[in-house]
Motif scaffolding. Structure first.
Motif, PDB file in Angstrom:
ATOM      1  N   LEU A 147      86.571  40.952  34.277  1.00 43.20           N
ATOM      2  CA  LEU A 147      85.446  40.368  35.570  1.00 43.20           C
ATOM      3  C   LEU A 147      84.650  40.400  35.085  1.00 43.20           C
ATOM      4  CD1 LEU A 147      86.665  42.654  38.585  1.00 43.20           C
ATOM      5  CD2 LEU A 147      87.581  40.518  37.765  1.00 43.20           C
ATOM      6  N   GLY A 148      83.977  38.665  35.429  1.00 46.83           N
ATOM      7  CA  GLY A 148      81.875  38.455  35.183  1.00 46.83           C
ATOM      8  C   GLY A 148      81.923  38.647  33.463  1.00 46.83           C
ATOM      9  N   VAL A 176      79.724  43.939  38.383  1.00 46.59           N
ATOM     10  CA  VAL A 176      80.399  42.527  39.028  1.00 46.59           C
ATOM     11  C   VAL A 176      80.780  43.173  40.765  1.00 46.59           C
ATOM     12  CG1 VAL A 176      82.925  42.128  39.600  1.00 46.59           C
ATOM     13  CG2 VAL A 176      82.380  43.700  37.656  1.00 46.59           C
ATOM     14  N   GLY A 222      81.540  32.119  41.172  1.00 47.54           N
ATOM     15  CA  GLY A 222      82.394  32.230  40.610  1.00 47.54           C
ATOM     16  C   GLY A 222      84.416  31.912  40.276  1.00 47.54           C
ATOM     17  N   THR A 223      84.494  33.227  40.619  1.00 46.96           N
ATOM     18  CA  THR A 223      86.231  32.692  40.896  1.00 46.96           C
ATOM     19  C   THR A 223      86.668  33.031  41.664  1.00 46.96           C
ATOM     20  OG1 THR A 223      86.256  33.352  38.421  1.00 46.96           O
ATOM     21  CG2 THR A 223      88.444  33.280  39.074  1.00 46.96           C
ATOM     22  N   GLU A 256      74.494  34.459  43.359  1.00 41.12           N
ATOM     23  CA  GLU A 256      75.289  34.598  42.474  1.00 41.12           C
ATOM     24  C   GLU A 256      76.736  35.694  42.489  1.00 41.12           C
ATOM     25  OE1 GLU A 256      72.959  36.336  38.594  1.00 41.12           O
ATOM     26  OE2 GLU A 256      72.127  34.417  39.008  1.00 41.12           O
ATOM     27  N   HIS A 257      77.180  35.647  42.183  1.00 34.64           N
ATOM     28  CA  HIS A 257      78.751  36.218  41.814  1.00 34.64           C
ATOM     29  C   HIS A 257      79.303  36.097  41.049  1.00 34.64           C
ATOM     30  CE1 HIS A 257      79.783  33.027  44.380  1.00 34.64           C
ATOM     31  NE2 HIS A 257      81.508  33.058  44.002  1.00 34.64           N
ATOM     32  N   ASP A 258      80.093  37.142  40.545  1.00 36.37           N
ATOM     33  CA  ASP A 258      81.554  36.869  39.961  1.00 36.37           C
ATOM     34  C   ASP A 258      83.191  36.590  40.340  1.00 36.37           C
ATOM     35  OD1 ASP A 258      79.780  38.015  37.242  1.00 36.37           O
ATOM     36  OD2 ASP A 258      79.580  39.389  39.079  1.00 36.37           O
ATOM     37  N   ARG A 305      73.515  41.906  38.308  1.00 33.57           N
ATOM     38  CA  ARG A 305      74.753  40.905  37.118  1.00 33.57           C
ATOM     39  C   ARG A 305      73.421  41.016  35.919  1.00 33.57           C
ATOM     40  NH1 ARG A 305      76.564  35.336  37.762  1.00 33.57           N
ATOM     41  NH2 ARG A 305      78.260  36.522  36.838  1.00 33.57           N
TER      42      ARG A 305
END
Length: 324
Positions: free
Chosen positions: A11-12, A80, A147-148, A111-113, A75
């Protein structure tokens, strides 16, 4: 069929051991502002946590700047960040104006993963219609997210295994989430449903980690891990006090009973609320490491027996096999 249990998820840019727990941040039924929790988790360099897009959107401009700075720092430190759709908060606050467009604005700017899709809380009542609805939501939201985006599958317990299987088959997600409250009315029924979902996902050609929404009780985390779940989030870490010796949860004002278990109860460096939060985070950090190591050694039953009587362990052993 997949070859076996997955022990980590990427992740990320970070390989995250499984099972894992995301402390959730929310404006609902908590003591501090969302920005305060995010800044504390960042200062503690906690490796993962969940935030709400709704709470970010509804924060003041000053708090939004602080949140953005904290997320960037987290991050950079390798943490994560999981972004939630905000539908939980909008429900409890009766915010009818919370729409998918506002969610898209947040996941495109902060921002985020990974992010949960903007989920349909009242899904269709068939497997095919539910899975199609979830898949469309993920593909729609992915166009806006930095992100995803991963799926959330809602529906009655009997529908969840096949609906989750069909969604995972089409999307090959890094995580697939279902709400704990939809699994059944008690821990036995819920554990059996988790086992059924895991068995359905295991028919795929890859391993799909299963995330349970709203699961922050340590005992429940052990049980659902034994049943086949991999990832969890919950608010218990900031709503209650955890006893490190028993993994039981107490009222937030009853920290005096267990404050001697960590240095946060004696050093006086932080105010009461923040000290309790650090006490809890220290528990979850150690607890999840133990759970991860036990999973590798196929010794989850030993962790269960550490906290429950033999009579209660027997109930759980039967429950985690009922979905076979």
């Amino acid at each position: 069929m997949t070859g076996g249990k997955k022990r980590s998820v990427y992740l990320g840019g970070t390989s995250m051991p499984l099972p894992c727990f995301f402390p959730s941040v929310s404006s609902v039924k908590t003591n501090l502002m969302p920005v305060d929790y995010i800044e504390l988790l960042t200062a503690a360099t906690y490796p993962l946590y969940l935030i709400s897009a709704y709470d970010i959107a509804r924060s003041t401009p000053e708090h939004q700047t602080r949140i953005s700075d904290a997320l960037k720092k987290s991050r950079e430190q390798g943490s994560v960040i999981l972004m939630d759709s905000g539908n939980y908060e909008s429900f409890w606050k009766a915010a009818d104006d919370w729409r998918v467009e506002r969610f898209h604005a947040v996941i495109g700017a902060y921002e985020h993963d990974i992010a949960f899709c903007y989920d349909n809380q009242n899904p269709p009542q068939t497997v095919d219609a539910t899975s199609e609805d979830v898949i469309k939501s993920v593909l729609r939201d992915q166009e806006y997210s930095t992100g995803t985006v991963v799926p959330i599958v809602h529906g009655p317990a009997a529908l969840l295994p096949h609906a989750a299987q069909k969604v995972a088959e089409k999307l090959c997600p890094i995580l697939l989430a279902v709400p704990e409250r939809a699994l059944g009315e008690g821990i036995v029924a819920r554990a059996a449903t988790v086992r059924k979902i895991r068995n359905a996902l295991n028919t795929l050609s890859f391993y799909c980690p299963l995330h349970l929404l709203g699961t922050g009780n340590p005992i429940s985390i052990i049980v659902y891990t034994m049943a086949g779940a991999d990832s969890f989030d919950g608010l218990e870490w900031c709503q209650t006090v955890v006893d490190h010796d028993t993994a039981l949860l107490y009222h937030f004002q009853q920290w005096d009973f267990v404050k001697s278990q960590t240095e946060w109860g004696t050093n006086g460096d932080l105010p009461y609320i923040q000290s309790v939060l650090m006490h809890n985070l220290e528990f979850f950090s150690s607890f999840m490491r133990d759970l991860q190591e036990a999973a590798i050694r196929d010794a989850l039953d030993d962790i269960l027996a550490r906290y429950l009587s033999e009579e209660r362990c027997a109930i759980i052993r039967v429950a985690t096999r009922e979905g076979e």
